[in-house]
Design an enzyme around this catalytic site. Sequence first.
Site, PDB file in Angstrom:
ATOM      1  N   ASP A  39       4.143   1.831  -4.269  1.00  0.00           N
ATOM      2  CA  ASP A  39       3.216   2.525  -5.162  1.00  0.00           C
ATOM      3  C   ASP A  39       2.993   1.616  -6.367  1.00  0.00           C
ATOM      4  O   ASP A  39       3.880   1.442  -7.207  1.00  0.00           O
ATOM      5  CB  ASP A  39       3.800   3.875  -5.594  1.00  0.00           C
ATOM      6  CG  ASP A  39       2.820   4.639  -6.504  1.00  0.00           C
ATOM      7  OD1 ASP A  39       1.838   4.031  -6.973  1.00  0.00           O
ATOM      8  OD2 ASP A  39       3.050   5.826  -6.744  1.00  0.00           O
TER       9      ASP A  39
ATOM     10  N   THR B 170     -17.253   1.070   3.119  1.00  0.00           N
ATOM     11  CA  THR B 170     -15.901   1.331   3.631  1.00  0.00           C
ATOM     12  C   THR B 170     -15.841   2.771   4.150  1.00  0.00           C
ATOM     13  O   THR B 170     -16.733   3.586   3.872  1.00  0.00           O
ATOM     14  CB  THR B 170     -14.869   1.180   2.506  1.00  0.00           C
ATOM     15  OG1 THR B 170     -15.209   2.120   1.485  1.00  0.00           O
ATOM     16  CG2 THR B 170     -14.847  -0.220   1.923  1.00  0.00           C
TER      17      THR B 170
ATOM     18  N   LYS C  54     -12.423  -1.811 -14.646  1.00  0.00           N
ATOM     19  CA  LYS C  54     -13.058  -2.887 -13.866  1.00  0.00           C
ATOM     20  C   LYS C  54     -13.624  -3.973 -14.789  1.00  0.00           C
ATOM     21  O   LYS C  54     -13.634  -5.152 -14.432  1.00  0.00           O
ATOM     22  CB  LYS C  54     -14.140  -2.298 -12.955  1.00  0.00           C
ATOM     23  CG  LYS C  54     -13.581  -1.508 -11.793  1.00  0.00           C
ATOM     24  CD  LYS C  54     -12.862  -2.431 -10.818  1.00  0.00           C
ATOM     25  CE  LYS C  54     -11.966  -1.687  -9.861  1.00  0.00           C
ATOM     26  NZ  LYS C  54     -11.159  -2.581  -9.011  1.00  0.00           N
TER      27      LYS C  54
ATOM     28  N   TYR D  44     -12.563   4.307 -14.811  1.00  0.00           N
ATOM     29  CA  TYR D  44     -12.605   3.288 -13.749  1.00  0.00           C
ATOM     30  C   TYR D  44     -13.463   2.099 -14.182  1.00  0.00           C
ATOM     31  O   TYR D  44     -13.062   0.940 -14.054  1.00  0.00           O
ATOM     32  CB  TYR D  44     -13.171   3.926 -12.473  1.00  0.00           C
ATOM     33  CG  TYR D  44     -13.462   2.966 -11.335  1.00  0.00           C
ATOM     34  CD1 TYR D  44     -12.475   2.606 -10.426  1.00  0.00           C
ATOM     35  CD2 TYR D  44     -14.752   2.437 -11.154  1.00  0.00           C
ATOM     36  CE1 TYR D  44     -12.754   1.736  -9.368  1.00  0.00           C
ATOM     37  CE2 TYR D  44     -15.037   1.575 -10.107  1.00  0.00           C
ATOM     38  CZ  TYR D  44     -14.029   1.232  -9.216  1.00  0.00           C
ATOM     39  OH  TYR D  44     -14.314   0.365  -8.181  1.00  0.00           O
TER      40      TYR D  44
ATOM     41  N   ASN E 117      -6.202  -6.251  -5.037  1.00  0.00           N
ATOM     42  CA  ASN E 117      -7.351  -5.506  -4.517  1.00  0.00           C
ATOM     43  C   ASN E 117      -7.283  -3.994  -4.714  1.00  0.00           C
ATOM     44  O   ASN E 117      -8.310  -3.331  -4.802  1.00  0.00           O
ATOM     45  CB  ASN E 117      -7.481  -5.830  -3.012  1.00  0.00           C
ATOM     46  CG  ASN E 117      -8.384  -4.849  -2.292  1.00  0.00           C
ATOM     47  OD1 ASN E 117      -9.609  -4.928  -2.399  1.00  0.00           O
ATOM     48  ND2 ASN E 117      -7.798  -3.897  -1.580  1.00  0.00           N
TER      49      ASN E 117
ATOM     50  N   ASP F 252       0.858  -1.188   0.000  1.00  0.00           N
ATOM     51  CA  ASP F 252       0.000   0.000   0.000  1.00  0.00           C
ATOM     52  C   ASP F 252       0.888   1.230   0.000  1.00  0.00           C
ATOM     53  O   ASP F 252       2.118   1.100   0.049  1.00  0.00           O
ATOM     54  CB  ASP F 252      -0.931  -0.002   1.240  1.00  0.00           C
ATOM     55  CG  ASP F 252      -2.252   0.710   0.968  1.00  0.00           C
ATOM     56  OD1 ASP F 252      -2.236   1.937   0.807  1.00  0.00           O
ATOM     57  OD2 ASP F 252      -3.304   0.047   0.912  1.00  0.00           O
TER      58      ASP F 252
HETATM   59  N1  LIG Z   1     -16.013  -0.079  -1.679  1.00  0.00           N
HETATM   60  C1  LIG Z   1     -16.797  -0.390  -2.693  1.00  0.00           C
HETATM   61  O1  LIG Z   1     -17.977  -0.090  -2.652  1.00  0.00           O
HETATM   62  C2  LIG Z   1     -16.277  -1.128  -3.895  1.00  0.00           C
HETATM   63  C3  LIG Z   1     -17.187  -1.554  -4.857  1.00  0.00           C
HETATM   64  C4  LIG Z   1     -16.743  -2.267  -5.957  1.00  0.00           C
HETATM   65  C5  LIG Z   1     -15.406  -2.542  -6.102  1.00  0.00           C
HETATM   66  N2  LIG Z   1     -14.524  -2.107  -5.160  1.00  0.00           N
HETATM   67  C6  LIG Z   1     -13.109  -2.427  -5.376  1.00  0.00           C
HETATM   68  O2  LIG Z   1     -12.553  -3.007  -4.223  1.00  0.00           O
HETATM   69  C7  LIG Z   1     -11.183  -2.642  -4.115  1.00  0.00           C
HETATM   70  C8  LIG Z   1     -10.939  -1.982  -2.772  1.00  0.00           C
HETATM   71  O3  LIG Z   1     -11.751  -0.827  -2.693  1.00  0.00           O
HETATM   72  P1  LIG Z   1     -12.010  -0.059  -1.338  1.00  0.00           P
HETATM   73  O4  LIG Z   1     -13.369   0.500  -1.434  1.00  0.00           O
HETATM   74  O5  LIG Z   1     -11.626  -0.865  -0.176  1.00  0.00           O
HETATM   75  O6  LIG Z   1     -10.981   1.172  -1.538  1.00  0.00           O
HETATM   76  P2  LIG Z   1     -10.181   2.017  -0.459  1.00  0.00           P
HETATM   77  O7  LIG Z   1      -9.850   3.308  -1.127  1.00  0.00           O
HETATM   78  O8  LIG Z   1     -10.885   2.062   0.831  1.00  0.00           O
HETATM   79  O9  LIG Z   1      -8.835   1.164  -0.311  1.00  0.00           O
HETATM   80  C9  LIG Z   1      -7.970   1.023  -1.388  1.00  0.00           C
HETATM   81  C10 LIG Z   1      -6.560   0.844  -0.855  1.00  0.00           C
HETATM   82  O10 LIG Z   1      -5.677   0.835  -1.995  1.00  0.00           O
HETATM   83  C11 LIG Z   1      -4.590   1.668  -1.709  1.00  0.00           C
HETATM   84  N3  LIG Z   1      -4.013   2.221  -2.928  1.00  0.00           N
HETATM   85  C12 LIG Z   1      -4.578   3.112  -3.773  1.00  0.00           C
HETATM   86  N4  LIG Z   1      -3.710   3.446  -4.745  1.00  0.00           N
HETATM   87  C13 LIG Z   1      -2.566   2.759  -4.485  1.00  0.00           C
HETATM   88  C14 LIG Z   1      -1.308   2.705  -5.131  1.00  0.00           C
HETATM   89  N5  LIG Z   1      -1.016   3.446  -6.216  1.00  0.00           N
HETATM   90  N6  LIG Z   1      -0.363   1.887  -4.623  1.00  0.00           N
HETATM   91  C15 LIG Z   1      -0.622   1.158  -3.507  1.00  0.00           C
HETATM   92  N7  LIG Z   1      -1.802   1.177  -2.867  1.00  0.00           N
HETATM   93  C16 LIG Z   1      -2.766   1.978  -3.338  1.00  0.00           C
HETATM   94  C17 LIG Z   1      -5.159   2.773  -0.819  1.00  0.00           C
HETATM   95  O11 LIG Z   1      -4.146   3.449  -0.072  1.00  0.00           O
HETATM   96  C18 LIG Z   1      -6.126   1.998   0.052  1.00  0.00           C
HETATM   97  O12 LIG Z   1      -5.522   1.505   1.227  1.00  0.00           O
HETATM   98  C19 LIG Z   1     -10.885  -1.709  -5.297  1.00  0.00           C
HETATM   99  O13 LIG Z   1     -10.333  -2.461  -6.339  1.00  0.00           O
HETATM  100  C20 LIG Z   1     -12.261  -1.204  -5.676  1.00  0.00           C
HETATM  101  O14 LIG Z   1     -12.336  -0.825  -7.014  1.00  0.00           O
HETATM  102  C21 LIG Z   1     -14.921  -1.409  -4.057  1.00  0.00           C
END
Ligand SMILES: NC(=O)c1ccc[n+]([C@@H]2O[C@H](COP(=O)([O-])OP(=O)(O)OC[C@H]3O[C@@H](n4cnc5c(N)ncnc54)[C@H](O)[C@@H]3O)[C@@H](O)[C@H]2O)c1
Length: 252
Positions: A67, A194, A163, A159, A94, A40
């Site tokens: 990153d 979240t 996806k 996005y 993820n 992360d």
């Molecule tokens: N929360 C939702 O409703 C939802 C719905 C559908 C899909 N998703 C997918 O689930 C996954 C997680 O989503 P979330 O809601 O927990 O997001 P979030 O933003 O809460 O967490 C994402 C994490 O990824 C890290 N991150 C972002 N860019 C980064 C980078 N360049 N390098 C390293 N780490 C990085 C962030 O620091 C964070 O800790 C994602 O792929 C998202 O598209 C989430």
Amino acid sequence: MASYPSLRDRVVVVTGGASGIGEAIVEAFALQEARVVFLDVHDSAANQLVRKLEGAGVTPPIYVHCDLTEAAAIKASIEGILEQFDTVDVLVNNAGNDTRHSIEKVTSEYWDQVMAVNLKHQFFMAQGVIPSMKKAGRGSIINMSSISWVIPSTGLPVYVTAKAAIVGLTRTLAHELGAHNIRVNCVMPGAIQTKRQEELWFTEEYKAEIVARQALKRLIQPHEVASLVLFLASDDSSAITNQNFVIDGGWV
Ligand SMILES: NC(=O)c1ccc[n+]([C@@H]2O[C@H](COP(=O)([O-])OP(=O)(O)OC[C@H]3O[C@@H](n4cnc5c(N)ncnc54)[C@H](O)[C@@H]3O)[C@@H](O)[C@H]2O)c1
């Protein structure tokens, strides 16, 4: 939560594990006594999660600052993990970022940036761990997609494109790697409650819309996505590959 003996001591790598769904996934694997490494950029959240799990009586996860938009950083992180653990059994791709953008404002650079943070690293993380999985003759890769490309989504076209592409990536990797007993599946969450979603997008109006569209009349939680990921990582899903799993309370 179910217990999966096959996950004990497995080396599990989770990207974007410091917060949100990734945090729940890291915690769930740690509670299964897996050896967890998460990548992360959010150092304070990552360190907080490590401290929390140190106090939970489980082997604490290892945090690696990486990153994921930087190919060199991905390469160095995987090399470090393989040096320490020799293999990777499970990869959970993820990390993602759903920042909103209008069609008009997307530049060529912005397109590349959104693809880099949502799609590109999933391929290169897989590319990095596949040799050790082939050597071990087993592996499970789980790619996080979203229902956003199935439902009528607006306001984040790049996005949504990324996806949808993750499903294609999943299915070709499943066929590339099946002969090595490496399984590749995709998880498509709906609207998951979240911290980031709560802070940025979950207005009372949007929450009401989510609940109206779902069959289940409540908001779905990160740990419920983690439960599905655990199953797909475990040997209990040993015949399951090349699939997309929707987890959205019945929206799609
Ligand atoms: N929360 C939702 O409703 C939802 C719905 C559908 C899909 N998703 C997918 O689930 C996954 C997680 O989503 P979330 O809601 O927990 O997001 P979030 O933003 O809460 O967490 C994402 C994490 O990824 C890290 N991150 C972002 N860019 C980064 C980078 N360049 N390098 C390293 N780490 C990085 C962030 O620091 C964070 O800790 C994602 O792929 C998202 O598209 C989430």
